[in-house]
Design a protein around this motif. Structure first.
Motif, short mmCIF file in Angstrom:
data_model
loop_
_atom_site.label_atom_id
_atom_site.label_comp_id
_atom_site.label_asym_id
_atom_site.label_seq_id
_atom_site.Cartn_x
_atom_site.Cartn_y
_atom_site.Cartn_z
N TYR A 56 -101.12 -27.76 2.87
CA TYR A 56 -102.02 -28.55 2.04
C TYR A 56 -101.22 -29.48 1.11
O TYR A 56 -101.57 -30.65 0.95
N GLU A 57 -100.16 -28.95 0.55
CA GLU A 57 -99.33 -29.76 -0.36
C GLU A 57 -98.64 -30.89 0.41
O GLU A 57 -98.36 -31.96 -0.15
N GLN A 58 -98.36 -30.68 1.69
CA GLN A 58 -97.69 -31.69 2.50
C GLN A 58 -98.64 -32.80 2.94
O GLN A 58 -98.20 -33.88 3.34
N ALA A 59 -99.94 -32.54 2.90
CA ALA A 59 -100.91 -33.51 3.40
C ALA A 59 -100.94 -34.76 2.52
O ALA A 59 -101.07 -34.66 1.29
N PRO A 60 -100.84 -35.95 3.09
CA PRO A 60 -100.86 -37.18 2.29
C PRO A 60 -102.25 -37.52 1.75
O PRO A 60 -102.37 -38.26 0.77
N TYR A 61 -103.30 -37.00 2.39
CA TYR A 61 -104.66 -37.27 1.94
C TYR A 61 -105.32 -35.96 1.55
O TYR A 61 -105.32 -35.00 2.32
N LYS A 62 -105.90 -35.94 0.36
CA LYS A 62 -106.52 -34.71 -0.15
C LYS A 62 -107.84 -35.04 -0.81
O LYS A 62 -108.08 -36.17 -1.25
N GLY A 63 -108.67 -34.03 -0.91
CA GLY A 63 -109.94 -34.22 -1.58
C GLY A 63 -110.68 -32.91 -1.73
O GLY A 63 -110.19 -31.84 -1.34
N GLY A 104 -107.24 -31.24 3.08
CA GLY A 104 -106.10 -32.14 3.20
C GLY A 104 -105.97 -32.58 4.65
O GLY A 104 -106.31 -31.82 5.56
N ILE A 105 -105.52 -33.79 4.86
CA ILE A 105 -105.39 -34.32 6.21
C ILE A 105 -103.93 -34.66 6.50
O ILE A 105 -103.29 -35.39 5.74
N ILE A 106 -103.42 -34.08 7.58
CA ILE A 106 -102.08 -34.39 8.09
C ILE A 106 -102.26 -35.27 9.31
O ILE A 106 -102.75 -34.80 10.35
N PRO A 107 -101.94 -36.56 9.24
CA PRO A 107 -102.15 -37.46 10.39
C PRO A 107 -101.23 -37.10 11.55
O PRO A 107 -100.18 -36.47 11.37
N PRO A 108 -101.61 -37.51 12.75
CA PRO A 108 -100.73 -37.28 13.91
C PRO A 108 -99.40 -38.01 13.76
O PRO A 108 -99.34 -39.12 13.20
N GLN A 109 -98.33 -37.40 14.25
CA GLN A 109 -97.02 -38.03 14.24
C GLN A 109 -96.90 -39.00 15.41
O GLN A 109 -97.61 -38.87 16.42
N PRO A 110 -96.02 -39.98 15.30
CA PRO A 110 -95.88 -40.97 16.39
C PRO A 110 -95.52 -40.36 17.74
O PRO A 110 -95.89 -40.89 18.78
#
Length: 531
Positions: A491-498, A517-523
């Protein structure tokens, strides 16, 4: 030589036995439909155990960190066909209850008439474990069919001494064991009966035991291999469940008392049926006595139990009552806890105990029993559906059945697509309850990364399962006391939180606060396979 009992009619060869099968199947089908449909309509979310099995059904495994695998196997097969709708768990639980009742009837047909066997099956069907609690798809409810099947096959193996019965007995016992290890208590009751009746002197039985042991070991071997590979994790979980752990409030005697009184409550619908039948029979006998002239043959008919052999009565009493007596004695001696649901399989033969007072024409007795039992089943199912559905909802009660899992899931999916447009949500990092409620409503399907633990989520084969993105969520308003350290870290690593807020049901119900929290897909995320 095999056991020899007093002569009884052979139900399989009886013309009267054929139509009884129709009524058995009709009742079982009606029972399954009644409970599954009403629960499917009235419940917004399943119970925690049901949700756990839905989550575990993401892959076929030889074991899981908490329990043996059989319930997850069946749910995996059903989910492969139907997906993961919550109604599937209610249907599956009732199907296994019906299968167990079928074997109760099959056992009864071994020593009495098909109609009397049906009477016993009907009576036991209204106990909580075959009705209300069969809507809970878990290791206790799924184990019932294999325990009753083992009991039936054990009877046949001892009575007929055929190798096939011994082989099938071992297979059924193996399935019971890898459903839940508590099957050992039933095996202990089998052993007591084996000793009590002197079957250790019977050559046919001594030849049959190794055959049963062979198929038992073959069935459980893959799971045992898995246990060695995974440091016997389910056994540690079982040990933690029964050991008080130094709780100063724990009392062995009060725990046993609570266990026994709870069981009495769960057997009470059957006791009500007994009382209703007793009163009905008394009234019918009184009317008959007033309208019929007394005759020499007018003596009371023998009770059904009197027409059983002594061996059969001993089988019913020792194998039927043995598990609960042994459990209480072992718990008292070792000072361990007793979970009330652990007794799910302990009372499967209790319908036959009505034979000790039932007597008279079995046609009339079956008709009365059917009327009483159908009425009780319908009252229980309707009452349960109303109580767990609209009544719980409009009173604002905090129950699993009214949890707004679908609403939360849809909102989480909208949030996901806002931040990660075009990418499917395939992974939810959360506890089993919250993660399951989100994941089962995602189309195409999503997996749950339980508490951020690969050990608890064997369906995730990658060492970095969040590489293709993940929704991280936690809440303290439901079954969770807070996020695990792994969930907190992700959760702390997620760039988007709410934060998402949602009422449990009505405005007077508790507020559910979900931190996401949202962790986007990596390239380097591989393309998702097409469905």
């Amino acid at each position: 030589m095999a056991f020899s009992a007093d002569p009884i009619p052979t139900p399989a060869a009886s013309a009267a036995g054929r139509p009884v099968v129709f009524y058995v199947l009709l009742f079982l089908a009606g029972m399954v439909a009644l409970w599954a449909v009403l629960c499917g309509i009235s419940h917004k979310s399943p119970d925690l155990d049901n949700m756990e099995e839905l989550v575990w059904a993401s892959s076929f495994e030889w074991g899981y960190y908490k329990h043996p695998p059989v319930p997850a196997w069946f749910m995996y097969g059903l989910a492969s066909v139907f997906g993961k709708p919550i109604w599937l768990t209610f249907l599956a639980g009732q199907l296994f209850s019906a299968l167990a009742l079928w074997f109760v009837w099959k056992l009864g047909c071994e020593f009495t008439t098909p109609r009397r066997a049906l009477i016993a099956m009907l009576l036991v069907s209204v106990t909580a474990y075959f009705s209300v609690r069969a809507t809970m798809y878990n290791h206790n409810s799924v184990q019932m069919w294999s325990i009753v099947a083992s009991t039936w096959l054990y009877y046949r193996a001892l009575r007929y001494g055929r190798a096939s019965d011994w082989l099938w007995l071992g297979a059924a016992c193996g399935m019971a064991f890898i459903t839940k290890y508590s099957a050992l208590i039933q095996f202990a009751a089998f052993f007591l009966f084996f000793l009590r009746q002197g079957h250790w002197r019977d050559r046919a039985a001594l030849r049959g035991v190794p055959l049963a042991l062979l198929t038992f070991l073959l069935v459980i071997a893959p799971h045992v291999y898995w246990l060695f590979q995974h440091a016997f994790e389910p056994l540690h979980y079982a040990d933690e469940s029964i050991v008080p752990g130094g709780d100063p409030q724990f009392s062995v005697m009060s725990d046993i008392w609570g266990f026994l009184t709870t069981q009495l409550g769960r057997l009470s619908p059957m006791l009500v049926a007994w009382i209703a039948l007793y009163a009905w029979n008394r009234r019918a006998a009184s009317k008959t006595a007033k309208t019929s002239a007394p005759t020499a043959a007018g003596a009371a008919a023998p009770r059904y139990a009197q027409e059983l052999s002594a061996w059969d009565r001993s089988f019913l009493l020792i194998v039927g009552i043995g598990p609960v007596v042994l459990t209480v004695l072992v718990s008292g001696a070792l000072g361990t806890r007793l979970g009330s649901s652990w007794a799910s399989t302990f009372f499967v033969l209790f319908g036959f105990y009505a034979y000790w007072w039932l007597r008279g024409d079995e046609h009339a007795m079956l008709r009365r029993t059917a009327i009483v039992i159908v009425a009780i089943q319908m009252l229980m199912a309707v009452g349960y559906a109303i109580g767990r559905g609209p009544l719980a909802y409009y009173t604002g009660r905090k129950t699993d059945s009214t949890y707004p899992g679908k609403q939360i899931s849809l909102q989480m999916q909208d949030i996901w697509h806002q931040y990660v447009p075009g990418a499917p949500l395939t992974l939810v990092v959360a506890d089993t309850w919250l993660g399951g409620n989100i994941a089962v409503h995602v189309r195409p399907s999503a997996n749950v990364f339980i508490d951020g633990s690969l050990r608890e989520s064997p369906w995730l084969k990658s060492s970095d399962p969040t590489r293709c993105g993940a929704l991280v969520a936690y809440s303290t308003a439901d079954h969770s006391s807070g996020p695990s350290p792994a969930v907190r870290r992700l959760y702390e690593q997620a760039p988007y939180k709410g934060v998402l807020q949602q009422r449990w049901s009505t405005q007077k119900s508790p507020m559910i606060v979900v931190h996401w929290g949202i962790i986007p897909p990596q390239p380097d995320c591989p393309a998702r396979p097409a469905h």
